[in-house]
Design a protein around this motif. Structure first.
Motif, mmCIF file in Angstrom:
data_model
loop_
_atom_site.group_PDB
_atom_site.id
_atom_site.type_symbol
_atom_site.label_atom_id
_atom_site.label_comp_id
_atom_site.label_asym_id
_atom_site.label_seq_id
_atom_site.Cartn_x
_atom_site.Cartn_y
_atom_site.Cartn_z
ATOM 1 N N THR A 142 0.500 -7.723 10.130
ATOM 2 C CA THR A 142 1.396 -7.129 9.139
ATOM 3 C C THR A 142 2.815 -7.649 9.286
ATOM 4 O O THR A 142 3.282 -7.869 10.392
ATOM 5 C CB THR A 142 1.392 -5.590 9.303
ATOM 6 O OG1 THR A 142 0.044 -5.136 9.221
ATOM 7 C CG2 THR A 142 2.197 -4.910 8.231
ATOM 8 N N TYR B 247 -4.736 -5.089 11.168
ATOM 9 C CA TYR B 247 -4.073 -5.911 10.168
ATOM 10 C C TYR B 247 -2.920 -6.675 10.817
ATOM 11 O O TYR B 247 -2.146 -6.100 11.584
ATOM 12 C CB TYR B 247 -3.482 -5.056 9.032
ATOM 13 C CG TYR B 247 -4.503 -4.432 8.120
ATOM 14 C CD1 TYR B 247 -4.911 -5.067 6.957
ATOM 15 C CD2 TYR B 247 -5.051 -3.184 8.415
ATOM 16 C CE1 TYR B 247 -5.845 -4.490 6.110
ATOM 17 C CE2 TYR B 247 -5.981 -2.594 7.575
ATOM 18 C CZ TYR B 247 -6.378 -3.256 6.423
ATOM 19 O OH TYR B 247 -7.301 -2.669 5.593
ATOM 20 N N HIS C 225 -1.707 -7.952 5.990
ATOM 21 C CA HIS C 225 -0.992 -7.014 5.121
ATOM 22 C C HIS C 225 0.391 -7.614 4.895
ATOM 23 O O HIS C 225 1.130 -7.840 5.837
ATOM 24 C CB HIS C 225 -0.883 -5.635 5.768
ATOM 25 C CG HIS C 225 -0.454 -4.558 4.822
ATOM 26 N ND1 HIS C 225 0.771 -4.572 4.174
ATOM 27 C CD2 HIS C 225 -1.093 -3.447 4.381
ATOM 28 C CE1 HIS C 225 0.867 -3.519 3.396
ATOM 29 N NE2 HIS C 225 -0.251 -2.809 3.499
ATOM 30 N N SER D 254 3.709 -1.362 3.851
ATOM 31 C CA SER D 254 2.675 -0.380 4.192
ATOM 32 C C SER D 254 3.303 1.001 4.309
ATOM 33 O O SER D 254 2.647 2.004 4.078
ATOM 34 C CB SER D 254 1.992 -0.736 5.515
ATOM 35 O OG SER D 254 2.897 -0.569 6.604
ATOM 36 N N LEU E 77 -6.613 1.898 3.536
ATOM 37 C CA LEU E 77 -6.569 0.759 4.469
ATOM 38 C C LEU E 77 -7.729 0.822 5.450
ATOM 39 O O LEU E 77 -8.312 -0.209 5.802
ATOM 40 C CB LEU E 77 -5.235 0.713 5.209
ATOM 41 C CG LEU E 77 -4.023 0.350 4.356
ATOM 42 C CD1 LEU E 77 -2.742 0.483 5.182
ATOM 43 C CD2 LEU E 77 -4.147 -1.059 3.791
ATOM 44 N N SER F 243 0.825 -1.212 0.000
ATOM 45 C CA SER F 243 0.000 0.000 0.000
ATOM 46 C C SER F 243 0.862 1.266 0.000
ATOM 47 O O SER F 243 0.356 2.352 -0.273
ATOM 48 C CB SER F 243 -0.958 0.002 1.191
ATOM 49 O OG SER F 243 -0.275 -0.229 2.407
ATOM 50 N N ILE G 239 -3.183 1.121 10.157
ATOM 51 C CA ILE G 239 -2.767 -0.277 9.977
ATOM 52 C C ILE G 239 -3.323 -1.160 11.098
ATOM 53 O O ILE G 239 -3.164 -2.383 11.064
ATOM 54 C CB ILE G 239 -1.221 -0.365 9.856
ATOM 55 C CG1 ILE G 239 -0.763 -1.685 9.225
ATOM 56 C CG2 ILE G 239 -0.549 -0.118 11.185
ATOM 57 C CD1 ILE G 239 -0.976 -1.769 7.750
#
Length: 171
Positions: free
Chosen positions: A51, A49, A33, A37, A17, A10, A46
């Protein structure tokens, strides 16, 4: 049965998001994710997520994660440590080492899904800078008892119906 949202690359987008989270939070059990990011882990955009660290990320994220959902082991990594732009071989060996059923990765910005030696490899593309197609994409996986249903969505929420696919993986 479980549903998983998978997004990657992203590259600094924030409200997008949040929009994905709000759009799908009631229907999915996990939001992944796959890195890049370019947000710090404590940023609200975020949050929610799971991640991993991409090559453009800084601090606080794990390089890779293993999660079990609906009886399936999911290995998540960005992919840059496994040279995914040239081959999935190194990633496949690591997935076999972890005994993963599903591998989620990004880095190349190229949407893709394929089964190699009984393991489902998924790249959701990029919601910022897609390559090899125009649509900014993410994936929703529906983990059913005997199969996995893959749906691809554009950032605006429209499903790309001709990319939907079902997979049956060995136990």
């Amino acid at each position: 049965m479980s549903k998983i949202l998978i997004v990657s690359d992203s590259h600094g987008l924030t409200k997008e998001l949040e929009v994905l989270r709000e759009r799908h939070v009631q229907e999915v059990d996990l939001m992944i994710h796959c890195g890049d990011s370019q947000l710090m882990p404590d940023e609200k955009y975020i949050s929610g997520y799971s991640t991993v660290m991409g090559n453009c990320d800084f601090g606080g994220y794990p390089i890779e994660t293993i999660t079990e959902v609906a009886g399936r082991k999911i290995f998540v990594t960005h992919g840059h440590k496994y040279s995914v732009k040239t081959s999935l071989m190194k990633l496949k060996y690591k997935a076999q080492e972890f005994r993963a059923n599903i591998v989620c990765f990004g880095h190349s910005h190229v949407l893709g899904a394929e089964v190699i030696d009984g393991i489902l490899f998924l790249n959701p593309g990029s919601i910022r800078l897609p390559r090899e197609r125009f649509e900014k994409t993410y994936i929703i996986l529906d983990l059913l008892d005997d199969k996995i249903k893959l749906s691809v969505f554009e950032l605006n929420g429209r499903e790309i119906a001709d990319l939907a696919h079902e997979f049956v993986l060995p136990n």
